[in-house]
Design a protein around this motif. Structure first.
Motif, short mmCIF file in Angstrom:
data_model
loop_
_atom_site.label_atom_id
_atom_site.label_comp_id
_atom_site.label_asym_id
_atom_site.label_seq_id
_atom_site.Cartn_x
_atom_site.Cartn_y
_atom_site.Cartn_z
N ALA A 1 38.39 44.12 37.30
CA ALA A 1 38.19 45.63 36.54
C ALA A 1 37.98 45.05 35.21
CB ALA A 1 39.74 46.16 36.66
N THR A 2 37.09 45.84 34.43
CA THR A 2 36.70 45.63 32.97
C THR A 2 37.28 46.77 32.26
OG1 THR A 2 34.63 46.93 33.03
CG2 THR A 2 34.73 44.42 33.48
N CYS A 3 38.09 46.64 31.15
CA CYS A 3 38.76 47.65 30.47
C CYS A 3 38.47 47.46 28.85
CB CYS A 3 40.45 47.45 30.57
SG CYS A 3 40.99 47.40 32.29
N GLU B 1 44.79 38.32 42.62
CA GLU B 1 44.54 39.31 43.59
C GLU B 1 43.77 40.22 42.72
OE1 GLU B 1 46.38 43.03 46.47
OE2 GLU B 1 47.57 41.60 44.94
N VAL B 2 44.08 40.60 41.59
CA VAL B 2 43.33 41.44 40.58
C VAL B 2 43.11 40.92 39.28
CG1 VAL B 2 43.37 43.64 39.30
CG2 VAL B 2 44.42 43.45 41.80
N CYS B 3 42.16 40.99 38.83
CA CYS B 3 41.78 40.39 37.51
C CYS B 3 41.25 41.62 36.71
CB CYS B 3 40.61 39.31 37.59
SG CYS B 3 40.34 38.77 35.70
N LEU B 4 42.26 41.87 35.44
CA LEU B 4 42.11 42.59 34.52
C LEU B 4 41.43 42.14 33.25
CD1 LEU B 4 45.36 44.76 34.70
CD2 LEU B 4 43.03 45.27 35.87
N VAL B 5 40.11 42.43 32.96
CA VAL B 5 39.23 41.76 32.08
C VAL B 5 39.10 42.67 30.80
CG1 VAL B 5 37.20 40.59 31.24
CG2 VAL B 5 38.00 40.57 33.78
#
Length: 314
Positions: free
Chosen positions: A239-241, A185-189
């Protein structure tokens, strides 16, 4: 991270006689073991980073494998011309290792902050940019860098970072992301040592019923385009972090890839977490700086929740 780097460097120095260590007047005790074993292959270049980079380029072009190491702004910004002309133009296989990237030295003020270095180094032709998330990725990155015939920039934190991996990831390769958590559902990169905060965010989102994938995008150049394509195809939000400025870092690289490849944004959009386009002018340590900049796990999770609820634009 820096202790793991010194230990791995010593091990690699034992088996590769080409390895030469250049230090910019720091880490003398850190490299005691390397220097004791290989006294002819350790050079303290002093507070003369531009000269150190020129020496590194010359050694590399002579068949050796130099590693140039000091605090991030001094091994990047201070000697950017030498990296560009002496190293990159000649495609010299110099390994540039920066300690204290991002806001790891937040308490020492803006001279020691490094939130532009990925942008600087990523823009140079032929440069590989690698940002390990923990000590194990540092070891893997150093091993992989020695196999390259081109310059490699390794961007480390400082010390005390949580270990994400239980051992050196066997599947580690430059340009290939590591999947730390699975989800759809969400990908945190994430890139670099902000990954522990990203995992806290993933836990908070999972506690609210969200399926969260976490990628350690340790190599910002070249990007793992295949991993990004899969995430964009199946996740509602990506999202990119990063502990880096808004311009030129991981988030910028991902959106450039989107534009160049014609990839559509996921339904919920792309969210970018970074230090913004401003100097950090407050006084405090790294944890305080992250809180002020919205880069803690709970802040990341809260913003993603608002995007998923349609209450905030990506």
């Amino acid at each position: 991270m820096r202790n793991a780097f010194a230990d791995e460097l010593t091990k690699l120095g034992d088996i590769d006689p080409r390895l030469v260590m250049l230090s910019g007047d720091i880490g003398n005790r850190l490299f005691d073991k390397f220097r004791a074993k290989h006294p002819g292959r350790f050079f303290n270049c002093g507070v003369a980073e531009q000269n150190m980079m020129g020496v590194a380029a010359g050694l590399a072009l002579s068949g050796l494998r130099p590693v140039a190491y000091t605090i991030t702004p001094f091994v990047t910004t201070r000697c950017l011309e030498q990296i560009r002309v002496d190293v990159c133009y000649h495609e010299a296989p110099v390994i540039i290792v920066a300690v204290g990237a991002g806001l790891a030295y937040a308490g020492l003020g803006p001279t020691h902050h490094a939130c532009e270095d990925i942008a600087f180094l990523r823009s140079l032709p032929g440069m590989v940019v690698c940002c390990p998330c923990d000590a194990w990725e540092v070891r893997a990155a150093l091993r992989a860098a020695l196999q390259q015939d081109r310059p490699v920039y390794i961007r480390m934190g400082k010390k005390g970072e949580p270990q994400i991996h239980a051992e050196v990831p066997a599947e580690f390769a430059l340009g290939r992301a590591l999947t730390v958590r699975e989800g759809d559902e969400v990908c945190l990169v994430s890139t670099g040592n902000i990954l522990p905060e990203v995992l806290h965010a993933a836990d908070a989102l999972a506690a609210h019923g969200h399926s969260v994938q976490v990628l350690s995008m340790h190599t910002v150049k070249p990007l793992d385009r295949a991993a990004l394509a899969r995430a964009f195809a199946r996740c509602r939000v990506v999202a990119t972090c990063e502990e880096h400025g808004a311009i030129g870092g991981l988030g910028a690289a991902v959106t450039e890839w989107m534009a160049d490849s014609g990839t559509r944004a996921p339904p919920g959009g792309v969210v970018r977490f970074n230090t913004g386009d401003a100097f950090f002018r407050l006084s405090g340590e790294q944890e305080f700086a992250r809180e002020q900049l919205g880069l803690t796990g709970h802040q990341i999770a809260e913003r993603i929740e608002r995007v998923l609820a349609g209450k905030a634009a990506a």
